[in-house]
Motif scaffolding. Structure first.
Motif, mmCIF file in Angstrom:
data_model
loop_
_atom_site.group_PDB
_atom_site.id
_atom_site.type_symbol
_atom_site.label_atom_id
_atom_site.label_comp_id
_atom_site.label_asym_id
_atom_site.label_seq_id
_atom_site.Cartn_x
_atom_site.Cartn_y
_atom_site.Cartn_z
ATOM 1 N N PHE A 530 -2.627 11.880 2.846
ATOM 2 C CA PHE A 530 -3.004 11.045 1.710
ATOM 3 C C PHE A 530 -4.531 10.945 1.695
ATOM 4 C CE2 PHE A 530 1.374 9.597 2.419
ATOM 5 C CZ PHE A 530 1.848 9.476 1.119
ATOM 6 N N PHE A 531 -5.084 10.514 0.545
ATOM 7 C CA PHE A 531 -6.542 10.361 0.471
ATOM 8 C C PHE A 531 -7.002 9.347 1.508
ATOM 9 C CE2 PHE A 531 -6.330 11.315 -4.371
ATOM 10 C CZ PHE A 531 -6.074 12.636 -4.080
ATOM 11 N N ASN A 532 -8.190 9.568 2.038
ATOM 12 C CA ASN A 532 -8.631 8.704 3.123
ATOM 13 C C ASN A 532 -9.835 7.865 2.737
ATOM 14 O OD1 ASN A 532 -7.904 7.762 5.564
ATOM 15 N ND2 ASN A 532 -8.941 9.345 6.757
ATOM 16 N N GLU A 533 -9.795 6.624 3.166
ATOM 17 C CA GLU A 533 -10.910 5.718 2.951
ATOM 18 C C GLU A 533 -11.934 5.915 4.064
ATOM 19 O OE1 GLU A 533 -7.666 4.615 3.480
ATOM 20 O OE2 GLU A 533 -7.938 4.386 5.644
ATOM 21 N N VAL A 541 -11.719 0.927 0.279
ATOM 22 C CA VAL A 541 -11.433 1.655 -0.967
ATOM 23 C C VAL A 541 -12.513 2.668 -1.307
ATOM 24 C CG1 VAL A 541 -9.967 -0.143 -1.970
ATOM 25 C CG2 VAL A 541 -12.426 -0.229 -2.347
ATOM 26 N N GLN A 555 -3.367 6.650 -1.576
ATOM 27 C CA GLN A 555 -4.086 6.401 -0.334
ATOM 28 C C GLN A 555 -3.120 6.255 0.838
ATOM 29 O OE1 GLN A 555 -6.163 2.744 -0.838
ATOM 30 N NE2 GLN A 555 -7.595 3.091 0.832
ATOM 31 N N GLY A 556 -1.832 6.161 0.534
ATOM 32 C CA GLY A 556 -0.820 5.966 1.560
ATOM 33 C C GLY A 556 0.255 5.093 0.968
ATOM 34 N N SER A 566 -5.117 -3.301 -3.732
ATOM 35 C CA SER A 566 -6.146 -2.296 -3.469
ATOM 36 C C SER A 566 -6.797 -1.860 -4.776
ATOM 37 C CB SER A 566 -5.561 -1.111 -2.698
ATOM 38 O OG SER A 566 -4.773 -0.319 -3.533
ATOM 39 N N LYS B 301 -0.360 2.112 7.468
ATOM 40 C CA LYS B 301 -1.066 3.375 7.637
ATOM 41 C C LYS B 301 -1.479 3.557 9.096
ATOM 42 C CE LYS B 301 -4.474 6.243 5.250
ATOM 43 N NZ LYS B 301 -5.080 6.494 3.954
ATOM 44 N N LEU B 416 -7.863 -6.453 1.478
ATOM 45 C CA LEU B 416 -7.539 -5.976 0.126
ATOM 46 C C LEU B 416 -7.111 -7.132 -0.760
ATOM 47 C CD1 LEU B 416 -5.742 -2.630 1.009
ATOM 48 C CD2 LEU B 416 -8.011 -2.916 0.007
ATOM 49 N N SER B 417 -6.401 -8.086 -0.187
ATOM 50 C CA SER B 417 -5.981 -9.225 -0.991
ATOM 51 C C SER B 417 -7.200 -10.064 -1.377
ATOM 52 C CB SER B 417 -4.926 -10.018 -0.224
ATOM 53 O OG SER B 417 -5.247 -11.349 -0.127
ATOM 54 N N ALA B 420 -8.750 -8.445 -4.291
ATOM 55 C CA ALA B 420 -8.060 -8.769 -5.533
ATOM 56 C C ALA B 420 -8.454 -10.171 -6.008
ATOM 57 C CB ALA B 420 -6.551 -8.668 -5.324
#
Ligand SMILES: Cc1cc2nc3c(=O)[nH]c(=O)nc-3n(C[C@H](O)[C@H](O)[C@H](O)COP(=O)(O)OP(=O)(O)OC[C@H]3O[C@@H](n4cnc5c(N)ncnc54)[C@H](O)[C@@H]3O)c2cc1C
Ligand SMILES: Cc1cc2nc3c(=O)[nH]c(=O)nc-3n(C[C@H](O)[C@H](O)[C@H](O)COP(=O)(O)OP(=O)(O)OC[C@H]3O[C@@H](n4cnc5c(N)ncnc54)[C@H](O)[C@@H]3O)c2cc1C
Ligand code: SF4
Ligand code: SF4
Ligand code: SF4
Ligand code: SF4
Lengths: 667, 432
Positions: A530-533, A541, A555-556, A566, B301, B416-417, B420
């Motif tokens: 997947f694309f990686n940060e 991001v 991204q996953g 995200s 992940k 991430l939250s 947001a």
């Protein structure tokens, strides 16, 4: 130049000092030429040490500092900011990485590690002696963002950016928006439907005049860079006029003689060459799938809105930042994997979601009533290395066993699927009569509040079985009956067989198979493809490609809430690249010595970013570097036959003194 | 009551200075908004600043928290109030909130304290150190912890005997026993709730012996034992200072357990236990580590790979529920458990037990607004009223939630939250 330098050597709370004798490093360098002070510190990055550095620089009028700590990937900006706060040009700070490159790499050899650290610090000192003060390159940044993919992530990001006052072009490859979510009916954990959610967001987009939505659109070229991307987008027409009569269109769909597998329903049904995925899907009028259309003209006969004269267009999109939200594909089992495409009652979870959406009163599939459903978990996820799993499979007429190979590349857990399958199983039981659910799991992962769904399903009497690692369940067909067999952990290894009418393979998420977009943008991928940060916690991001952010399931694996979190984070990040109308870039770029350059063109060939152009300067042809495109990669340096190119802050002279320092003997 | 009253206005009030609140504040400030960050504790940084290393990358937690913390604390658009509490927030209209905040006296003038620790040395009173989760002591005059921000002293007035030793020792004369609470009246355009989570109190499960058996500790205590700024500079049994060699983790302590009223899964404890097990294998090469679990939830992940790595390192995973723990004379512990693989009840002896305590809600959230305005979920986390499309939204327009205040989550998800929440707050303010 006689510099007054400060050197800081970090313990990293033991991460470094457990293997490197930091006091010894300090002693070895504190009398080097120009070093005015050398200190060790527990955490160089802590607020207190940062303050101390600022005070040191000010009080002693230092004109260069070296910080020896962790990787500059982590803290380059931290210490540059320290220098700036102290009024020192930030390029007069040089970093030595004595953690990733020393203490962690050589934890087995403390003496050697300490020596290496001394060498690295000495070479950093040598370099800082020559460091120049530099000013950042300021470039204009276009206040516009291109969002690629109009799934839940892309749509949500577009709305948020628009509300911050930033114009957005939303580019969707399909002819309809919503991405995967449009394909799911009831969603966990709120029981809203995917259609409701997509409709709401589509309305929100339609209301905002600063969002331009392109459907049937694919990026085919990307030039430019952060602040100024230019995308070429190929837009395929719908072959239907926008203001069309819905009744006639339905007649046109009925009239079309072409039937192709419907990928919206994961090929369990067919559709016509003129189609929409479901009534009132957005944008709200159908499309002609020109690849499968035979141009028979039947549709034109019943509907005046059809227009085969529409042409493919190429649209240019300009943006200061690109937000990538291209999502995922469901894992596609190979033929025979747990009986997939081998037995006609084996489907994937996405197919099952479509089946329950399409069934009304009775649950049926291929004309047969469904009562017993077996769910096989983790198909295509949590795979093991080849050879580690046992595979079965002999085939005779009456007794057939499917392959139960669980080896493969996808080590990761797909995160959404335990919750999704349990939620779907509950819904199935509630909506249809006499359904029995049998779950063949590898340990349930309904994390967080999703656990409540698992509890509910247990209360409703669903049966849960768990296979041993490397001993997956097997699917067997005997006398027309399909059975799933397992050695079950929950009953201490008892062999249990379940006669199933339908077998649902709980397939995971994989990266999009068509990933041309990744190569267009040179996007890096992680171990999972997947694309990686850049950094999961510090820069979650951002990508190594400046100005390109990523979010959502590209991204996953992520569920909707996680995708949207995200996506809004990425919207904020992209906004910050463009909101001020200009951007500061690193001045560490290549520099051409006009006197030496004889224009042979070798550097232009070597540059991967097309930053080199030929110009005429005082009647002489020479190479010129485009400052906002050059990334300072240094590819042009070694190819120049007359050595006319230098890299700012990494000049030959700087490199040579560093090498000398590294080669020096230490006592 | 409050001695001084300050009035000011900000674009956003962020309640809670953990990683979620900090990240939200930074996002807003970096986009040009003025933020006030109110933190109840003496330092910002939340739980994360006290952790050892973080899964699944094994980054040193202090190394990634401290630079954030220092960026927050010196940002020109962020005002921080530590040791402070939000008393009441009233929404007057769109983009118009009023809040009353009380800053409790620290009895040290923050501006003048140099963090020299001389007061600490002078103070004769020793009490449990809450930042080391009571495993060691601290003084009544103390710097909260070495990487605290602000790194200035405070007087723990409840335990102080008013002997005055610290006042005499302080070279800058910044200790001030006459300090009183300060009241702030704030007018605001949006609010972000980032008050985080509480740890499940293991005293509620008597049969695990926490509090009675010295070698039964919590996972947060183990974080401290493994952290760079650890209390004993090595991993020891608190009971007798012996180096443990047979350690056991009890997963789902206080989670997925209706008998304690908490049926949900805490989402982080499987992973932090696996992380600690890996760190222990490094710190105590001779030790055996066993993890007793119901399910291993390595869903994120890089998590499954991290779990595989632990198995590869020799961490022993046993699928089984712990019934009870009893103590032997030498301080070793007997775990009675149901071994699910073999379907029998077994006993195992360990010399240290770590309870992987779960995540519970922070009761403070109920009191910020007039009753009922801020909806809470059945477990008293802040309710996300539009969970799928706008996860940061709450029942009050203009009030957003970030991080674990809305439910269990790990650091990446908290960040991430927070992204947001700050994004929604920004567009809320701009939209007007
Ligand atoms: C069977 C199943 C059931 C699920 N059920 C739920 C549920 O109930 N609740 C829940 O929270 N989550 C659920 N999920 C997860 C949910 O589907 C994802 O979280 C969500 O789809 C991620 O959204 P996204 O926008 O990131 O990606 P996607 O939905 O994949 O959208 C990506 C979009 O980008 C477009 N695109 C791709 N490449 C390009 C390109 N090169 N150029 C232009 N456009 C492009 C695609 O056409 C698509 O429209 C489920 C997943 C599955 C597989
Ligand atoms: C033992 C353990 C190990 C962990 N290890 C990891 C790991 O390795 N990797 C990982 O990703 N995650 C890990 N976690 C999870 C991680 O700690 C959380 O995800 C993270 O701390 C959540 O951040 P937060 O800001 O939401 O909450 P918190 O860290 O709880 O911060 C909340 C802040 O708000 C303040 N506050 C509370 N109430 C008020 C009020 N009324 N007014 C003002 N301020 C208030 C608190 O003082 C605190 O500073 C671990 C957790 C534990 C318990
Ligand atoms: S979420 Fe569940 S079904 Fe999906 S891969 Fe993970 S463990 Fe398997
Ligand atoms: S006055 Fe209080 S805080 Fe100060 S030294 Fe005495 S007991 Fe300690
Ligand atoms: S209060 Fe005084 S003695 Fe204590 S740390 Fe601060 S400056 Fe030093
Ligand atoms: S994360 Fe693991 S230990 Fe924590 S409650 Fe969930 S299943 Fe139990």
């Amino acid at each position: 130049m006689n510099r007054k330098l400060g050197v800081y050597i970090c313990h990293c709370g033991g991460n470094i000092s457990d293997y490197v004798d930091v006091e010894k490093v300090k002693a070895a360098v504190e009398h080097d030429e120009g070093v005015f002070l050398a200190r060790t510190t527990m955490f160089a990055c802590s607020d207190a040490t940062q303050k101390e550095m600022v005070e040191d620089i000010n009080a002693n009028q230092l004109d260069g500092i070296v910080v020896a700590s962790c990787s500059p990937k982590l803290h380059l900006t931290t210490f540059r900011a320290v220098a700036e706060r102290a009024g020192l040009n930030k390029y007069n700070y040089v970093h030595a990485n004595i953690r990733e490159q020393v203490s962690w790499a050589h934890s087995d050899n403390k003496t050697g590690a300490t020596e290496k650290a001394i060498h690295l610090v000495k070479s950093a000192i040598a370099r800082v002696r020559l460091a120049e003060s530099l000013d950042p390159i300021t470039i204009p940044s276009r206040k516009a963002v291109a969002v690629i993919g109009a799934g839940i992530s892309g749509m949500r990001a577009a709305i948020e950016l628009a509300d911050m006052g930033c114009p957005v072009t939303l580019i969707e490859r399909e002819h309809f928006v919503g991405g995967r979510v449009a394909q799911w009916d009831l969603l966990f954990t709120t029981d809203q439907t995917g259609k409701e959610l997509v409709t709401r967001l589509y309305d929100d987009i339609a209301k905002r005049s600063n969002i331009r939505l392109l459907t049937g659109a694919e990026v085919i070229e990307n030039t430019g860079n952060i602040g100024d991307f230019t995308l070429k987008v190929k837009v395929t027409p719908r072959y239907i006029n926008e203001r069309c009569d819905e009744g006639n269109l339905q007649r046109a769909i009925d009239a079309c003689p072409v039937e192709v597998p419907d990928d919206f329903n994961f090929n369990i049904t067919t559709r016509k060459a003129i189609y929409h995925n479901f009534p009132s899907e957005y944008p709200q009028y159908p499309v002609i799938d020109i690849k499968n259309c035979t141009r028979c003209g039947e549709c034109e006969k019943v509907c005046g809105s059809i227009d085969f004269s529409q042409q493919e267009k190429t649209v240019e999109v300009k943006a200061g930042s690109v937000l990538m939200a291209t999502g995922f594909d469901p894992y596609n089992p190979s033929e025979g994997e747990f009986g997939y495409l081998q037995f006609d009652n084996v489907v994937t979870l996405p197919q099952f979601k479509r089946i329950i959406d399409m069934c009304e009163e009775k649950l049926t599939f291929r004309g047969k009533d469904i009562h017993n459903i077996a769910y096989i978990y983790c198909v295509g996820s949590r795979q093991v290395e080849a050879g580690a799993s046992s595979a079965g499979g002999s085939a005779t007429d009456r007794y057939e066993e499917a392959s139960r190979d669980i080896s493969g590349e996808n080590r990761y857990c797909s995160r959404y699927c335990c919750t999704s399958v349990i939620h779907s199983a509950i819904e199935t039981k509630k909506r249809f009569r006499a359904v029995n659910n049998y779950h063949f799991t590898r340990g349930i992962r309904t994390y967080g509040k999703q656990e409540l769904l698992y509890n509910e399903s247990l209360k409703m009497g669903d049966i849960y079985l768990q296979s041993y690692e490397n001993d997956p369940p097997s699917v067997i067909r005997e006398n027309g009956k399909t059975t799933v067999r397992i050695n079950d952990i929950m009953t201490a290894g008892k062999e249990i067989s379940v006669n199933a009418d339908l077998i649902v393979l709980v397939t995971g998420m994989v990266p999009r198979s068509d990933n041309r977009i990744a190569s267009l943008f040179k996007l890096p991928k992680g171990r999972d493809n997947f694309f990686n940060e850049i950094h999961m916690k510090l820069r979650p991001v951002e990508t190594v490609i400046d100005g390109v952010t990523i979010c959502g399931a590209c991204q996953g694996p992520k569920n909707i809430t996680e995708s949207v979190n995200s996506s809004l984070s990425a919207a904020t990040k992209s906004f910050s690249y463009v909101s001020k109308g200009e951007l500061e870039l690193e001045p560490i770029i290549a520099r051409v010595d006009a006197a030496l350059c004889t224009w042979c063109g070798k550097c232009m060939e070597a540059c991967p970013f097309d930053a080199v152009k030929k110009v005429v300067d005082g009647g002489k042809e020479i190479a010129a570097i485009n400052n906002s495109v050059c990334k300072g990669c240094g590819m042009c340096l070694p190819v120049c036959p007359v050595n006319a190119i230098d890299l700012v802050a990494y000049s030959d002279q700087e490199m040579e003194t560093m090498i000398n320092a590294l080669a020096e003997d230490i006592k | 009551m409050a001695e001084k009253i300050f009035k000011d206005s900000f674009d956003a009030l962020v309640i809670g200075g953990g990683i979620a609140g900090g990240e939200a504040a930074l996002n807003l400030a970096n986009n040009g908004f003025r933020v006030i960050l109110v933190e109840k504790d003496l330092s910002i940084g939340g739980k994360m600043i006290h952790l050892s290393k973080v899964f699944p990358t094994l980054d040193c937690s202090a190394c990634i928290t401290t630079p954030k913390v220092s960026e927050i604390s010196r940002h020109p658009s962020i005002t921080i109030l530590t040791g402070s509490e939000v008393k009441k927030i009233v929404k007057r209209g769109k983009n118009d909130f009023e809040a009353m905040v009380i800053k409790h006296p620290r009895y040290v003038r923050e501006e003048d304290c140099t963090g020299c620790q001389l007061c600490e040395q002078a103070c004769p009173v020793v009490v449990n150190d809450q930042y080391q989760y009571d495993m060691v002591g601290r003084k009544a005059a103390y710097i909260p912890f070495s990487i605290a921000s602000p790194r200035v002293a405070a007087i723990d007035i409840e335990n102080c005997t008013l002997c005055g030793a610290c006042e005499k020792a302080c070279p800058t004369k910044c200790i001030d026993f006459t300090q009183e609470a300060t009241e702030y009246q704030l007018s605001l355009r949006s609010v972000i709730i980032a008050t985080g989570f509480n740890l499940f109190d293991p005293l509620k499960i008597e049969r695990f012996g926490y509090g009675k058996m010295k070698n039964v500790i919590t996972s947060m205590q183990m974080e401290r034992l493994l952290a760079p700024t650890r209390p004993y500079n090595t991993v020891l049994r608190p009971g007798d200072g012996k180096m443990p060699c047979r350690l056991a983790y009890v997963l789902c302590t206080g989670s997925r357990d209706i008998t304690v009223g908490n049926p949900i899964c805490s989402q982080i404890c499987c992973m932090y236990s696996i992380k600690q097990a890996q760190l222990l294998m490094g710190a105590l090469p001779m030790a055996d580590v066993t993890i007793y679990y119901i399910n291993i939830r390595s869903f994120g992940k890089g998590f499954e790979e991290f779990y595989d790595q632990a198995k590869g390192m020799g961490v022993n995973f046993v699928k089984g529920k712990i019934g009870m723990i009893s103590e032997k004379e030498d301080g070793d512990l007997i775990l009675r458990y149901e071994d699910i693989n073999d379907n029998v009840v077994k006993e195992a002896s360990h010399d240290m037990v770590i309870l992987s305590v779960g995540v519970v809600s922070n009761p403070d959230n109920a009191a910020f607004f007039d009753s009922g305005q801020l909806r809470l979920d059945p477990f008293e986390f802040v309710c996300q009223t539009d969970l799928l499309a706008s996860p940061a939204r709450t029942s009050i327009g203009g009030v957003f939630v970030a991080g674990t205040a809305s439910g269990p989550m790990d650091i990446p998800d908290s960040i991430l939250s927070a992204g947001a929440a700050s994004s929604e707050a920004m567009s809320y303010i701009i939209r007007k």
